[in-house]
Scaffold this motif. Structure first.
Motif, PDB file in Angstrom:
ATOM      1  N   ALA A  74     -10.177  -4.730   2.350  1.00 20.27           N
ATOM      2  CA  ALA A  74     -10.271  -3.788   3.464  1.00 20.27           C
ATOM      3  C   ALA A  74     -11.509  -4.096   4.292  1.00 20.27           C
ATOM      4  O   ALA A  74     -12.402  -3.289   4.444  1.00 20.27           O
ATOM      5  CB  ALA A  74     -10.319  -2.365   2.936  1.00 20.27           C
ATOM      6  N   GLY A 130     -11.243  -5.361  -2.962  1.00 21.72           N
ATOM      7  CA  GLY A 130     -10.593  -4.818  -1.774  1.00 21.72           C
ATOM      8  C   GLY A 130     -10.661  -5.769  -0.603  1.00 21.72           C
ATOM      9  O   GLY A 130     -11.692  -6.349  -0.319  1.00 21.72           O
ATOM     10  N   LYS A 148       0.822  -1.202   0.000  1.00 19.57           N
ATOM     11  CA  LYS A 148       0.000   0.000   0.000  1.00 19.57           C
ATOM     12  C   LYS A 148       0.859   1.256   0.000  1.00 19.57           C
ATOM     13  O   LYS A 148       0.523   2.238  -0.655  1.00 19.57           O
ATOM     14  CB  LYS A 148      -0.932   0.007   1.213  1.00 19.57           C
ATOM     15  CG  LYS A 148      -2.070  -0.966   1.097  1.00 19.57           C
ATOM     16  CD  LYS A 148      -3.017  -0.813   2.242  1.00 19.57           C
ATOM     17  CE  LYS A 148      -4.188  -1.764   2.070  1.00 19.57           C
ATOM     18  NZ  LYS A 148      -5.198  -1.573   3.093  1.00 19.57           N
ATOM     19  N   ASP A 164       2.223   1.655  -3.495  1.00 23.02           N
ATOM     20  CA  ASP A 164       1.161   2.135  -4.385  1.00 23.02           C
ATOM     21  C   ASP A 164       0.873   3.613  -4.162  1.00 23.02           C
ATOM     22  O   ASP A 164       0.646   4.362  -5.111  1.00 23.02           O
ATOM     23  CB  ASP A 164      -0.114   1.322  -4.192  1.00 23.02           C
ATOM     24  CG  ASP A 164      -0.069  -0.020  -4.910  1.00 23.02           C
ATOM     25  OD1 ASP A 164       0.771  -0.171  -5.821  1.00 23.02           O
ATOM     26  OD2 ASP A 164      -0.873  -0.900  -4.566  1.00 23.02           O
ATOM     27  N   LYS A 165       0.902   4.050  -2.917  1.00 21.73           N
ATOM     28  CA  LYS A 165       0.666   5.465  -2.630  1.00 21.73           C
ATOM     29  C   LYS A 165       1.787   6.331  -3.202  1.00 21.73           C
ATOM     30  O   LYS A 165       1.532   7.406  -3.742  1.00 21.73           O
ATOM     31  CB  LYS A 165       0.536   5.694  -1.129  1.00 21.73           C
ATOM     32  CG  LYS A 165      -0.783   5.231  -0.568  1.00 21.73           C
ATOM     33  CD  LYS A 165      -0.899   5.541   0.908  1.00 21.73           C
ATOM     34  CE  LYS A 165      -2.245   5.085   1.437  1.00 21.73           C
ATOM     35  NZ  LYS A 165      -2.426   5.401   2.848  1.00 21.73           N
ATOM     36  N   VAL A 215      -5.107  -2.583  -9.873  1.00 23.73           N
ATOM     37  CA  VAL A 215      -5.470  -2.383  -8.471  1.00 23.73           C
ATOM     38  C   VAL A 215      -6.934  -1.983  -8.350  1.00 23.73           C
ATOM     39  O   VAL A 215      -7.637  -2.412  -7.438  1.00 23.73           O
ATOM     40  CB  VAL A 215      -4.550  -1.319  -7.822  1.00 23.73           C
ATOM     41  CG1 VAL A 215      -5.086  -0.854  -6.485  1.00 23.73           C
ATOM     42  CG2 VAL A 215      -3.150  -1.864  -7.657  1.00 23.73           C
TER      43      VAL A 215
END
Length: 185
Positions: free
Chosen positions: A78, A76, A3, A6-7, A71
């Motif tokens: 999450a 997800g 993550k 990716d950010k 992506v």
């Protein structure tokens, strides 16, 4: 770790696309003369280093676009934070929201408690629970908080089977009882 990468990639991609869009806006509104544009394009085809840089930039943007496209299509993971346990029969997942509700239920059974909030943090050793309470002020606060701690710990360990390492109780305020004497004149 993925993550964070990716950010970072999304940040770089945004910067590059932002610069390109500003350049296109300037060209679109005639901010760059035709002669300068011809020189820029001529240099692009004449200088090998500029051609290689442009090709590499185009390739990087394409790869980043492809990565963000993949992506965006991935489902997800999450989901709500939970506590995972493995038994002989399979896996068990209990959400932290469920543990929070159990803590609130146990604490609300105590006499003198008026308003409650709970925060749960899962550690390797067990659960750390913070209870924020508003009490009525009629009961002894040390006795009441000890009862809350004991009730929350026992209730969660009995119902969920998860060890509770620490229960903190924060008494945020005392509520005034509604006993007002009328004044007659």
């Amino acid at each position: 770790m993925v993550k964070v990468a990716d950010k970072l990639l999304l940040f770089l991609y945004s910067i590059i696309i932002g610069c390109l869009s500003v350049f296109l806006l300037i060209v679109g509104f005639g901010g760059i003369s035709i002669g300068l544009m011809n020189d820029l394009i001529g240099d692009l085809y004449r200088l090998d280093s500029l051609q290689i840089t442009t090709a590499v930039l185009g390739f990087v943007l394409f790869v980043l676009s492809l990565r963000f496209f993949i992506v965006s299509l991935q489902r997800g993971s999450a989901s709500a934070p939970s506590i995972d346990q493995r038994t002989d029969f399979g896996d068990i997942r209990i959400s932290l929201e469920t543990i929070e509700n159990l803590a609130l239920k146990a604490a609300s059974r105590q006499r003198g408690v008026k308003d409650l909030r709970a925060r749960i943090r899962a550690t390797d050793a067990g659960l750390d629970i913070v209870i924020r309470a508003v009490v009525d002020g009629e009961s002894s606060i040390p006795v009441l908080t000890e009862e809350i701690q004991k009730a929350v710990k026992e209730h969660i360990e009995d119902i969920a089977g998860i060890p509770v390492t620490h229960v903190s109780v924060y008494v945020a305020n005392i509520i005034q009882t509604g006993t007002f004497k009328s004044r007659v004149e």
